[in-house]
Design a protein around this motif. Structure first.
Motif, mmCIF file in Angstrom:
data_model
loop_
_atom_site.group_PDB
_atom_site.id
_atom_site.type_symbol
_atom_site.label_atom_id
_atom_site.label_comp_id
_atom_site.label_asym_id
_atom_site.label_seq_id
_atom_site.Cartn_x
_atom_site.Cartn_y
_atom_site.Cartn_z
ATOM 1 N N ALA A 51 -6.357 6.921 -11.463
ATOM 2 C CA ALA A 51 -5.485 5.940 -12.125
ATOM 3 C C ALA A 51 -5.459 4.620 -11.355
ATOM 4 O O ALA A 51 -5.353 3.553 -11.946
ATOM 5 N N ALA A 52 -5.573 4.699 -10.030
ATOM 6 C CA ALA A 52 -5.576 3.492 -9.194
ATOM 7 C C ALA A 52 -6.955 2.842 -9.126
ATOM 8 O O ALA A 52 -7.115 1.785 -8.522
ATOM 9 N N GLN A 53 -7.947 3.502 -9.749
ATOM 10 C CA GLN A 53 -9.340 3.021 -9.733
ATOM 11 C C GLN A 53 -9.859 2.891 -8.295
ATOM 12 O O GLN A 53 -10.507 1.917 -7.935
ATOM 13 N N LYS A 54 -9.530 3.902 -7.493
ATOM 14 C CA LYS A 54 -10.036 3.969 -6.136
ATOM 15 C C LYS A 54 -10.763 5.287 -5.941
ATOM 16 O O LYS A 54 -10.436 6.296 -6.561
ATOM 17 N N HIS A 55 -11.784 5.275 -5.072
ATOM 18 C CA HIS A 55 -12.477 6.506 -4.746
ATOM 19 C C HIS A 55 -11.492 7.456 -4.080
ATOM 20 O O HIS A 55 -10.610 7.035 -3.318
ATOM 21 N N ARG A 56 -11.656 8.747 -4.340
ATOM 22 C CA ARG A 56 -10.712 9.719 -3.797
ATOM 23 C C ARG A 56 -10.648 9.650 -2.268
ATOM 24 O O ARG A 56 -9.573 9.779 -1.675
ATOM 25 N N GLU A 95 0.828 -1.204 0.000
ATOM 26 C CA GLU A 95 0.000 0.000 0.000
ATOM 27 C C GLU A 95 0.864 1.257 0.000
ATOM 28 O O GLU A 95 0.628 2.190 -0.777
ATOM 29 N N ARG A 96 1.872 1.300 0.878
ATOM 30 C CA ARG A 96 2.722 2.478 0.977
ATOM 31 C C ARG A 96 3.469 2.715 -0.332
ATOM 32 O O ARG A 96 3.550 3.848 -0.820
ATOM 33 N N ALA A 97 4.009 1.636 -0.910
ATOM 34 C CA ALA A 97 4.762 1.773 -2.154
ATOM 35 C C ALA A 97 3.862 2.221 -3.300
ATOM 36 O O ALA A 97 4.240 3.090 -4.101
ATOM 37 N N TYR A 98 2.662 1.653 -3.377
ATOM 38 C CA TYR A 98 1.758 1.971 -4.484
ATOM 39 C C TYR A 98 1.285 3.424 -4.396
ATOM 40 O O TYR A 98 1.311 4.157 -5.389
ATOM 41 N N ILE A 99 0.866 3.856 -3.210
ATOM 42 C CA ILE A 99 0.367 5.218 -3.040
ATOM 43 C C ILE A 99 1.473 6.227 -3.332
ATOM 44 O O ILE A 99 1.263 7.231 -4.022
ATOM 45 N N ILE A 136 -3.860 14.311 -6.126
ATOM 46 C CA ILE A 136 -4.529 13.189 -5.468
ATOM 47 C C ILE A 136 -5.679 12.649 -6.313
ATOM 48 O O ILE A 136 -5.869 11.435 -6.421
ATOM 49 N N ALA A 137 -6.446 13.540 -6.932
ATOM 50 C CA ALA A 137 -7.595 13.110 -7.738
ATOM 51 C C ALA A 137 -7.138 12.245 -8.914
ATOM 52 O O ALA A 137 -7.726 11.195 -9.195
ATOM 53 N N MET A 138 -6.084 12.677 -9.601
ATOM 54 C CA MET A 138 -5.583 11.917 -10.754
ATOM 55 C C MET A 138 -4.981 10.589 -10.309
ATOM 56 O O MET A 138 -5.176 9.557 -10.961
ATOM 57 N N ALA A 139 -4.248 10.606 -9.205
ATOM 58 C CA ALA A 139 -3.639 9.365 -8.699
ATOM 59 C C ALA A 139 -4.703 8.363 -8.300
ATOM 60 O O ALA A 139 -4.606 7.168 -8.583
ATOM 61 N N ALA A 140 -5.760 8.851 -7.634
ATOM 62 C CA ALA A 140 -6.854 7.970 -7.221
ATOM 63 C C ALA A 140 -7.581 7.400 -8.432
ATOM 64 O O ALA A 140 -7.934 6.220 -8.469
#
Length: 268
Positions: free
Chosen positions: A234-239, A213-217, A228-232
């Protein structure tokens, strides 16, 4: 690097509109996407789900097989991979559109070798196929459980070119560029190593998940300059869920923004 890669394409009608324009030669002929002749797959036919397995001999002519997958044909893709498991000698790569992480994990479990996201990046697809072929990361017939664990552990060490704790650091630093097969090998290696210590199953599992989790985030924020919005997305996770993971691991997005764009006098 190979002079030319030939990739067969097995598709369903619901994907023809966004896949069709990509068929043909790319990168000055270094990558060719060929429709698999005679294979007219439909999402609601059992016979259609058998096409991948039935084409195993024909697919030997190709370096890889590309299947486009979205929500409309996800069930077909799952069934096709399940029926073809153990029969294929050609790696299957998915071109995915709007799929969640759970669906991708499921496809990998069923035998998917790797995936790229739509819109298709030809250079990324070519690089991923090269890595699959060069590293022998695709196993047509899974071996027995015991040998699978030892082989995957050895494969991971060989892929990273490192050993011990540095192996984990090397993977964490490049986690967004790793294939599903590499991540699976890392998980197997970590679990196998933890099983030889006095750590409980629960503690070992928690440790591996925490590192991932730490490495991916961190990697996602770095790739998207702290947005944060773009990263979320791309990860297909809710912001909110992405933000919760940032707080859980005490990760601040500000340093990634500062590294990406230096402030200049007069900027608004």
């Amino acid at each position: 690097m190979r002079e030319r890669l030939d990739c067969a394409v097995l598709s369903t009608p619901c994907c023809f509109d966004w896949l069709g324009p990509w068929l043909g030669p790319h990168a000055a002929g270094k990558l060719q996407l060929h429709p698999l002749d005679g294979c007219n797959a439909t999402v609601d036919s059992v016979e259609s789900a058998r096409l991948l397995a039935a084409s195993s001999m024909r697919l030997r002519r190709y370096d890889a097989c590309l299947i486009p997958v979205n929500e409309s044909n996800l069930a077909w893709a799952r069934t096709s991979l399940s029926m073809a498991k153990g029969a294929l000698h050609t790696p299957v790569v998915a071109l995915v559109r709007n799929l969640k992480a759970a669906a991708l994990d499921d496809l990998h479990t069923l035998g998917l070798a790797d995936f790229v996201r739509d819109p298709l990046c030809i250079e990324e697809l070519r690089a991923r196929i090269e890595r699959l072929l060069d590293g022998n990361r695709y196993l047509a017939s899974p071996p027995a459980a015991t040998s699978s664990i030892s082989e995957n552990r050895a494969n991971y060490t060989r892929m990273a070119g490192l050993a011990g704790p540095l192996t984990q650091e090397a993977l964490c630093a490049t986690i967004l560029d790793r294939s599903g097969t590499e991540l699976e090998a890392f998980a197997i290696a970590s679990a196998s190593r933890c099983a030889t210590t006095r750590e409980s199953f629960r503690a070992a599992k928690s440790q591996v998940i925490e590192r991932f989790e730490r490495a991916y985030i961190t990697a996602a924020l770095g790739r998207h300059s702290g947005n944060i919005a773009m990263a979320a997305r791309a990860a297909q996770k809710h912001r909110r869920a992405f933000w919760a993971l940032m707080r859980k691991h005490d990760i601040d997005a500000a340093p990634f923004r500062a590294e990406a764009v230096p402030n200049h006098p007069g900027d608004g």
